[in-house]
Design an enzyme around this catalytic site. Structure first.
Site, PDB file in Angstrom:
ATOM      1  N   GLU A  52     -12.197   3.547  -1.238  1.00 45.54           N
ATOM      2  CA  GLU A  52     -11.656   4.652  -2.043  1.00 45.54           C
ATOM      3  C   GLU A  52     -11.421   4.239  -3.485  1.00 45.54           C
ATOM      4  O   GLU A  52     -11.612   5.044  -4.400  1.00 45.54           O
ATOM      5  CB  GLU A  52     -10.320   5.121  -1.451  1.00 45.54           C
ATOM      6  CG  GLU A  52     -10.450   5.841  -0.116  1.00 45.54           C
ATOM      7  CD  GLU A  52      -9.087   6.092   0.525  1.00 45.54           C
ATOM      8  OE1 GLU A  52      -8.059   5.947  -0.167  1.00 45.54           O
ATOM      9  OE2 GLU A  52      -9.070   6.417   1.717  1.00 45.54           O
TER      10      GLU A  52
ATOM     11  N   ASP B  80       0.841  -1.200   0.000  1.00 43.46           N
ATOM     12  CA  ASP B  80       0.000   0.000   0.000  1.00 43.46           C
ATOM     13  C   ASP B  80       0.877   1.251   0.000  1.00 43.46           C
ATOM     14  O   ASP B  80       1.888   1.322   0.696  1.00 43.46           O
ATOM     15  CB  ASP B  80      -0.909  -0.017   1.234  1.00 43.46           C
ATOM     16  CG  ASP B  80      -2.056   0.974   1.129  1.00 43.46           C
ATOM     17  OD1 ASP B  80      -3.205   0.526   0.947  1.00 43.46           O
ATOM     18  OD2 ASP B  80      -1.803   2.189   1.227  1.00 43.46           O
TER      19      ASP B  80
ATOM     20  N   HIS C  78      -7.019  -5.855   2.026  1.00 42.45           N
ATOM     21  CA  HIS C  78      -5.852  -5.359   2.749  1.00 42.45           C
ATOM     22  C   HIS C  78      -5.337  -6.475   3.665  1.00 42.45           C
ATOM     23  O   HIS C  78      -6.124  -7.186   4.294  1.00 42.45           O
ATOM     24  CB  HIS C  78      -6.227  -4.186   3.660  1.00 42.45           C
ATOM     25  CG  HIS C  78      -6.773  -2.976   2.971  1.00 42.45           C
ATOM     26  ND1 HIS C  78      -6.048  -1.824   2.806  1.00 42.45           N
ATOM     27  CD2 HIS C  78      -7.994  -2.731   2.431  1.00 42.45           C
ATOM     28  CE1 HIS C  78      -6.792  -0.908   2.198  1.00 42.45           C
ATOM     29  NE2 HIS C  78      -7.989  -1.428   1.961  1.00 42.45           N
TER      30      HIS C  78
ATOM     31  N   HIS D 104     -10.323  -5.145  -3.518  1.00 40.40           N
ATOM     32  CA  HIS D 104      -9.006  -5.394  -2.929  1.00 40.40           C
ATOM     33  C   HIS D 104      -9.165  -5.825  -1.479  1.00 40.40           C
ATOM     34  O   HIS D 104     -10.064  -5.379  -0.776  1.00 40.40           O
ATOM     35  CB  HIS D 104      -8.091  -4.166  -3.022  1.00 40.40           C
ATOM     36  CG  HIS D 104      -8.706  -2.889  -2.534  1.00 40.40           C
ATOM     37  ND1 HIS D 104      -9.620  -2.178  -3.268  1.00 40.40           N
ATOM     38  CD2 HIS D 104      -8.530  -2.186  -1.382  1.00 40.40           C
ATOM     39  CE1 HIS D 104      -9.988  -1.097  -2.601  1.00 40.40           C
ATOM     40  NE2 HIS D 104      -9.344  -1.089  -1.434  1.00 40.40           N
TER      41      HIS D 104
HETATM   42  P1  DGP Z   1      -9.783   1.457   0.348  1.00 41.12           P
HETATM   43  O1  DGP Z   1     -10.152   2.611   1.247  1.00 41.12           O
HETATM   44  O2  DGP Z   1     -10.117   0.131   0.985  1.00 41.12           O
HETATM   45  O3  DGP Z   1     -10.366   1.613  -1.052  1.00 41.12           O
HETATM   46  O4  DGP Z   1      -8.210   1.470   0.237  1.00 41.12           O
HETATM   47  C1  DGP Z   1      -7.501   1.936  -0.863  1.00 41.12           C
HETATM   48  C2  DGP Z   1      -6.021   1.834  -0.548  1.00 41.12           C
HETATM   49  O5  DGP Z   1      -5.305   1.991  -1.764  1.00 41.12           O
HETATM   50  C3  DGP Z   1      -5.489   2.883   0.423  1.00 41.12           C
HETATM   51  O6  DGP Z   1      -4.986   2.220   1.591  1.00 41.12           O
HETATM   52  C4  DGP Z   1      -4.352   3.572  -0.328  1.00 41.12           C
HETATM   53  C5  DGP Z   1      -4.082   2.617  -1.488  1.00 41.12           C
HETATM   54  N1  DGP Z   1      -3.652   3.270  -2.720  1.00 41.12           N
HETATM   55  C6  DGP Z   1      -4.282   4.273  -3.359  1.00 41.12           C
HETATM   56  N2  DGP Z   1      -3.604   4.619  -4.472  1.00 41.12           N
HETATM   57  C7  DGP Z   1      -2.526   3.786  -4.536  1.00 41.12           C
HETATM   58  C8  DGP Z   1      -1.463   3.641  -5.465  1.00 41.12           C
HETATM   59  O7  DGP Z   1      -1.342   4.347  -6.475  1.00 41.12           O
HETATM   60  N3  DGP Z   1      -0.540   2.673  -5.190  1.00 41.12           N
HETATM   61  C9  DGP Z   1      -0.634   1.879  -4.074  1.00 41.12           C
HETATM   62  N4  DGP Z   1       0.334   0.960  -3.911  1.00 41.12           N
HETATM   63  N5  DGP Z   1      -1.623   1.975  -3.199  1.00 41.12           N
HETATM   64  C10 DGP Z   1      -2.569   2.925  -3.412  1.00 41.12           C
END
Ligand code: DGP
Length: 120
Positions: free
Chosen positions: A99, A33, A106, A104
């Site tokens: 978001e 993340d 975590h 996905h």
């Molecule tokens: P959620 O709120 O469950 O949709 O979490 C989205 C997650 O995605 C958040 O913890 C940050 C991560 N994230 C957002 N943009 C990027 C990115 O460009 N690269 C990576 N590796 N993670 C990202």
């Protein structure tokens, strides 16, 4: 709601945005993340175009679902969090603050993770 093929994880899957990959197979990609909330914070995503858990659970094939669940377990073992403990979490929709509209899971680990949810 239609799948947005320009969401950030779709772009990662197409190789348009770099990522720190920890695992990949035919159905699954997992990467760290960008905004880690624990010393270990990995996102596990299907390669197929699924918006959220609701879409994935209804429309993914048995092979895709099995691959994702197997991958989560395998990645947790590879990350070394089985003995100390880890948490998996998937946000669906508004109340969960999802978001990124690509399903996905975590994986959090390598610190005590506190209560399951913040109380109101
Ligand atoms: P959620 O709120 O469950 O949709 O979490 C989205 C997650 O995605 C958040 O913890 C940050 C991560 N994230 C957002 N943009 C990027 C990115 O460009 N690269 C990576 N590796 N993670 C990202």
């Amino acid at each position: 709601m239609a799948y947005d093929s320009n969401n950030i994880f779709a772009r990662i899957l197409r190789g348009e945005i770099p990522n720190d990959t920890v695992y990949e197979d035919d159905h699954v990609l997992a990467f760290r993340d960008i905004n880690p909330q624990a010393p270990t914070h990995v996102l596990v995503i299907p390669k197929g175009a699924f918006i959220s858990m609701d879409d994935f659970s209804q429309n993914a094939s048995d092979a895709e679902i099995a691959a994702l669940v197997r991958a989560v377990g395998s990645i947790a073992r590879d990350l070394g969090v089985v003995q100390s403990g880890y948490r998996i979490l998937a946000n669906h929709g508004r109340d969960a603050n999802q978001e990124v509209p690509h399903f996905h899971v975590h994986i959090f680990g390598h610190r005590p993770l506190g209560p399951m949810l913040q109380r109101e």
